[in-house]
Design an enzyme around this catalytic site. Structure first.
Site, PDB file in Angstrom:
ATOM      1  N   CYS A  85       1.301  -1.459  -0.138  1.00  0.00           N
ATOM      2  CA  CYS A  85      -0.402   0.288   0.194  1.00  0.00           C
ATOM      3  C   CYS A  85       0.668   1.081  -0.240  1.00  0.00           C
ATOM      4  O   CYS A  85       2.210   1.307  -0.766  1.00  0.00           O
ATOM      5  CB  CYS A  85      -1.031  -0.294   0.957  1.00  0.00           C
ATOM      6  SG  CYS A  85      -2.261   1.198   0.700  1.00  0.00           S
ATOM      7  N   LEU A  86       0.840   2.299   1.011  1.00  0.00           N
ATOM      8  CA  LEU A  86       1.667   3.171   0.834  1.00  0.00           C
ATOM      9  C   LEU A  86       3.075   2.891   1.613  1.00  0.00           C
ATOM     10  O   LEU A  86       4.127   3.298   0.516  1.00  0.00           O
ATOM     11  CB  LEU A  86       1.056   3.919   2.210  1.00  0.00           C
ATOM     12  CG  LEU A  86       2.015   5.454   2.205  1.00  0.00           C
ATOM     13  CD1 LEU A  86       2.309   6.048   1.476  1.00  0.00           C
ATOM     14  CD2 LEU A  86       0.937   5.740   3.514  1.00  0.00           C
TER      15      LEU A  86
END
Length: 610
Positions: A344-345
């Protein structure tokens, strides 16, 4: 009214479309004042010493403005609104007729049926009892009408406003479901009769407990927190913290094989949530599985930041995250080159780091794997609803006072993306039925939220989500280096999940058109977490693989092959196909980098309420 034909003796009176338009505009205006007054009162009751005192905008989500603009556009085309309303009343009239016929014993087909798999109406009474069936269908017809009205402005309204109005209309529709109220939920009524109301008393106790846990804010319990402990029965894969700085601890896991792959594996998780989603329990731990496949696994465990880290920015996370982790891994293992995974991030950070390294001719990361990662934010999905200028300014003002974004605020945003599953189902179970939450490791992790440093979070939302600068060559500069994702030449494995509400798979697919090296794209079934944390032994879900990477994701899916089960073995074949050289197993740390304390370390145990 004639029962056989369904006709009426006199025509059904319809409202004046001009009056409807004026009324909608008045509702929007009055609604804005009501919301503003509520928010103002909430601000005024805060004591002066509180950091939230004096906080402002009266309508920080800018909902009033969005609905006002939609109402103004509707007034320019009253015929379309009238058409939608006529259809609604015709359906409603048919529902009345069908209900009357059903009460007289005639079989009838529903005017509208709930979506397949809608668990709100799983109780048989919603279909078998005429009254509850009428309530259900009335609600579904009203919900469809409201959403059709909103979507009727798509051609004339800014798509971002349409998306916002549509999203918050669905939030309202979900909240007003008859399943959420005592007197219109047959299961709750039955339970109340059976228990003499004890379920409601227990539900009140549950409600008060959640208010206490949130320190005055409602923090709905999604699971039985007493059944889990990080380091007790979660995040228990053996290992050692071998390095620590202000932003992260680096954990090295103990080997379970006599030989290991020469290249260590570095995992960069998101700092929006805690790393142990990849090490929940032994049966579904990706970290434990990777260790068993012969990887020397290192994972970054990010700190849960407070106001002292308010100025920490995206480049601080890059320098003190992947860069310092690479230095520490070399000291621990003697190996300079690694395989890396970003989730994700964490995957966005990994891509930015690789672009930075490409400009510096740093070749220490030899392959990159991205779990549900966006680097092109042009179509960011429903999270884009929260990224307009008015909301960003309001968010930045709150973060400026505190130095960080509260973890519960971020968690509430993500929960709104699946409100029926992650909010209202628990309201019914916990507060109306009075049941204790079921122990579920994934929901425990989901509720173990973290804070966001103000500088980093503002940069991420503005430069990535709002301006989409990362995809532009030279659009983002970190530590004095202008980034260009096209210069990333290492082999890339891009994993997306088909039902992802946070990183939509078609947005994640866009990365395949950016990286300069060989890229493999794999699509897993299920969502942002369950599709990733899917061990082979579970025999759940499926995944799609394909060779060519056309520009359009739908074209890729048409030519892809669906395979049963987990994608984990596919990734293992891919990464060992790059280099399967083995060496003797390595214990955590080294004389140059002695272990500091056992995994899972101390950073991961800090909660957002500490």
């Amino acid at each position: 009214m004639s029962q056989d034909s369904g006709s009426t003796d006199k025509p059904f009176a319809m409202p004046d479309p001009a009056l409807v338009s004026r009324t909608m505009a008045d509702v929007a205006e009055r609604g804005q004042r009501i919301v503003a007054d509520f928010l103002k009162r909430q601000r005024d009751i805060l004591p002066p010493g509180r950091p939230d005192a004096g906080s402002n905008p009266l309508d920080p989500l800018n909902l009033g403005g969005a609905f006002m603009e939609m109402a103004a556009r509707l007034m320019t085309n009253p015929a379309r609104l009238m058409q939608a309303q006529i259809g609604f009343w015709q359906d409603y009239l048919t529902l009345w007729q069908n209900t009357a016929r059903r009460m007289m014993g005639d079989p009838v087909q529903p005017v509208i049926a709930e979506p397949k798999g809608d668990r709100r109406f799983k109780d048989d009474a919603w279909r078998e009892n005429e009254v509850f069936d009428f309530i259900k269908q009335s609600y579904l017809l009203s919900a469809r009408y409201l959403q059709n009205v909103v979507r009727g402005t798509e051609e004339t309204l800014d798509p971002r406003i349409v998306q916002k109005v549509d999203f918050y209309t669905r939030q309202f529709v979900d909240a007003m479901s008859p399943s959420n109220f005592l007197l219109t939920n047959p299961e709750v009524l039955r339970r109340t009769a059976e228990t003499g109301g004890e379920n409601l008393l227990k539900g009140l106790s549950n409600l008060l407990g959640d208010l206490e846990r949130g320190r005055g804010n409602l923090r709905i319990s999604m699971t039985d927190h007493s059944k889990f402990e990080v380091g007790g029965n979660l995040a228990v894969t053996p290992g050692q913290v071998v390095y620590r700085n202000a932003l992260m601890e680096l954990i090295q896991y103990a080997p379970t094989t006599e030989t290991v792959l020469k290249r260590p594996l570095l995992i960069v998780p998101p700092w929006i949530n805690k790393y142990y989603v990849l090490d929940l329990r032994p049966k579904n731990s990706f970290i434990r599985w990777a260790v068993a496949q012969g990887h020397t696994v290192f994972v970054i465990s990010w700190v849960n930041p407070d106001e002292t880290l308010a100025a920490s920015g995206f480049e601080d996370y890059m320098r003190q995250g992947p860069y310092e982790a690479l230095d520490a891994i070399q000291k621990a293992t003697g190996e300079r080159q690694v395989n890396a995974i970003g989730y994700c991030l964490g995957g966005t950070l990994l891509a930015a780091t690789l672009a930075h390294m490409a400009a510096k001719r740093d070749t220490r990361i030899r392959s990159a794997t991205y779990f549900t990662t966006m680097v092109d934010f042009e179509e960011a999905g429903e999270l884009g609803v929260f990224i307009d200028e008015e909301q960003l300014q309001a968010l930045e003002e709150r973060m400026e006072r505190r130095g960080f974004l509260e973890g519960r605020e971020m968690a509430a945003t993500f929960n709104m993306l699946r409100a029926n599953d992650l909010i209202w189902s628990f309201v019914v179970q916990n507060y109306l039925l009075g049941q204790e939450p079921f122990p579920f490791d994934l929901l425990y992790w989901n509720d173990d939220s973290t804070r966001m440093p103000a500088a980093m979070h503002s940069f991420y939302l503005r430069r990535m989500y709002q301006q989409n600068d990362l995809v532009k060559p030279g659009g983002v500069t970190l530590d004095g280096v202008a980034l260009d994702l096209r210069k990333i030449r290492v082999p890339s494995y891009v994993l997306a999940t088909r039902e992802d509400h946070i990183a939509p798979w078609k947005s994640a697919y866009r990365a395949t058109q950016l990286y300069g090296g060989p890229t493999r794209f794999v699509l897993a079934a299920s969502g942002h977490i369950a599709g990733v944390v899917n061990p082979p032994e579970a025999g759940k879900y499926s995944h799609w693989v394909g060779g060519e990477l056309p520009k359009e994701p739908e074209q890729w899916l048409e030519g892809a092959t669906e395979l049963a089960g987990s994608w984990w073995p596919d990734w293992q074949r891919w990464v060992t196909g790059l280099d399967d050289t083995e060496v003797a197993a390595r214990e955590p740390g080294s004389p140059a980098l002695p272990p500091l304390e056992p995994a899972p370390g101390r950073y991961v145990t800090v909660t957002d309420l500490d």
